[in-house]
Design a protein around this motif. Structure first.
Motif, PDB file in Angstrom:
ATOM      1  N   ASP A  21     -20.559 -35.993  -9.849  1.00 35.35           N
ATOM      2  CA  ASP A  21     -20.338 -35.349  -8.334  1.00 35.35           C
ATOM      3  C   ASP A  21     -21.549 -34.931  -8.019  1.00 35.35           C
ATOM      4  O   ASP A  21     -21.392 -34.789  -6.484  1.00 35.35           O
ATOM      5  N   ASN A  22     -22.576 -34.587  -8.535  1.00 38.57           N
ATOM      6  CA  ASN A  22     -23.875 -34.032  -7.881  1.00 38.57           C
ATOM      7  C   ASN A  22     -25.099 -34.858  -7.866  1.00 38.57           C
ATOM      8  O   ASN A  22     -26.119 -34.620  -7.344  1.00 38.57           O
ATOM      9  N   ALA A  25     -26.061 -36.167  -4.513  1.00 41.65           N
ATOM     10  CA  ALA A  25     -26.984 -34.834  -3.622  1.00 41.65           C
ATOM     11  C   ALA A  25     -28.536 -34.810  -4.279  1.00 41.65           C
ATOM     12  O   ALA A  25     -29.229 -34.643  -3.353  1.00 41.65           O
ATOM     13  N   CYS A  26     -28.722 -35.274  -5.449  1.00 43.51           N
ATOM     14  CA  CYS A  26     -30.133 -35.064  -5.880  1.00 43.51           C
ATOM     15  C   CYS A  26     -30.864 -36.320  -5.163  1.00 43.51           C
ATOM     16  O   CYS A  26     -32.031 -36.028  -4.795  1.00 43.51           O
TER      17      CYS A  26
END
Length: 205
Positions: free
Chosen positions: A168-169, A172-173
């Protein structure tokens, strides 16, 4: 050398299956970059494991870096070494001198300042952690978050986000400027490392 965006970090204690099998499955799912940690192993056992992982990665053109042991990296002809956060600039330079210009020299950073120092010393990449809360390494202090990841990218050193990375992240990274993500628990502990690797890569590329 262009580094793959997904770095698999080994942890045989947390793996749901034998480590070689886990790495083989991750490579089948597209993983091409593995950091051999498992520093508690006997030297001879770790040497054999490193050689086996290199053999798994080689047909796919993958890279193995050995955590914290320059001599083992040289002996097994691994693609490089990943130095701990306790290492300094002299250690990075010494690893380069020992392993040569083509070797990958990685570094475990826990602040933006350490990223800057690693870049100045000639590291090829660094992990920055912990970006998010993580059960794997709870003693590494407060999370750094995406703002620190963005700040780290100004030093022109490929930075891999580490700590609490999941499907999920991960994107974003990358959007924050990371060269990729480094994943241990999210792949080692899962029932399907092949599917996990493929899922991460689908979000990163």
């Amino acid at each position: 050398m262009a580094l793959p965006p997904f770095l698999v970090v080994t942890d045989r204690h947390g793996a749901d299956r034998p480590l070689r099998e886990t790495v083989r499955a991750a490579v089948a799912g597209g993983a091409r970059f593995v950091w051999l940690r498992d520093r508690d192993l006997d030297c001879a056992v770790r040497r054999e494991l490193a050689r086996d992982l290199i053999a798994i990665l080689a047909p796919a053109g993958g890279h193995l870096v050995v955590g914290g042991d320059v001599e083992l990296a040289a002996e097994t002809e691994a693609q490089g070494v990943h130095l701990p956060g306790s290492a300094g600039a002299d250690d990075i330079r010494a690893a380069r001198q020992s392993l040569g210009a083509a070797a990958l020299i990685g570094f475990s950073a826990h602040s933006v300042a350490e990223i800057a120092a690693a870049a100045a010393a000639g590291a090829d990449y660094a992990t920055l952690s912990p970006i998010f809360p993580t059960a794997s390494k709870p003693g590494y202090g407060p999370t750094l978050g995406l703002d620190a990841l963005r700040a780290a990218t100004v030093h022109r050193l490929p930075v891999f986000a580490l700590g609490g990375i999941d499907a999920d992240n991960a994107r974003a990274c990358r959007d924050a400027g990371a060269a990729g993500v480094a994943v241990m628990g999210g792949l080692m502990r899962g029932p399907d490392p092949r599917g996990a690797a493929a899922g991460f890569l689908a979000r990163l590329i």
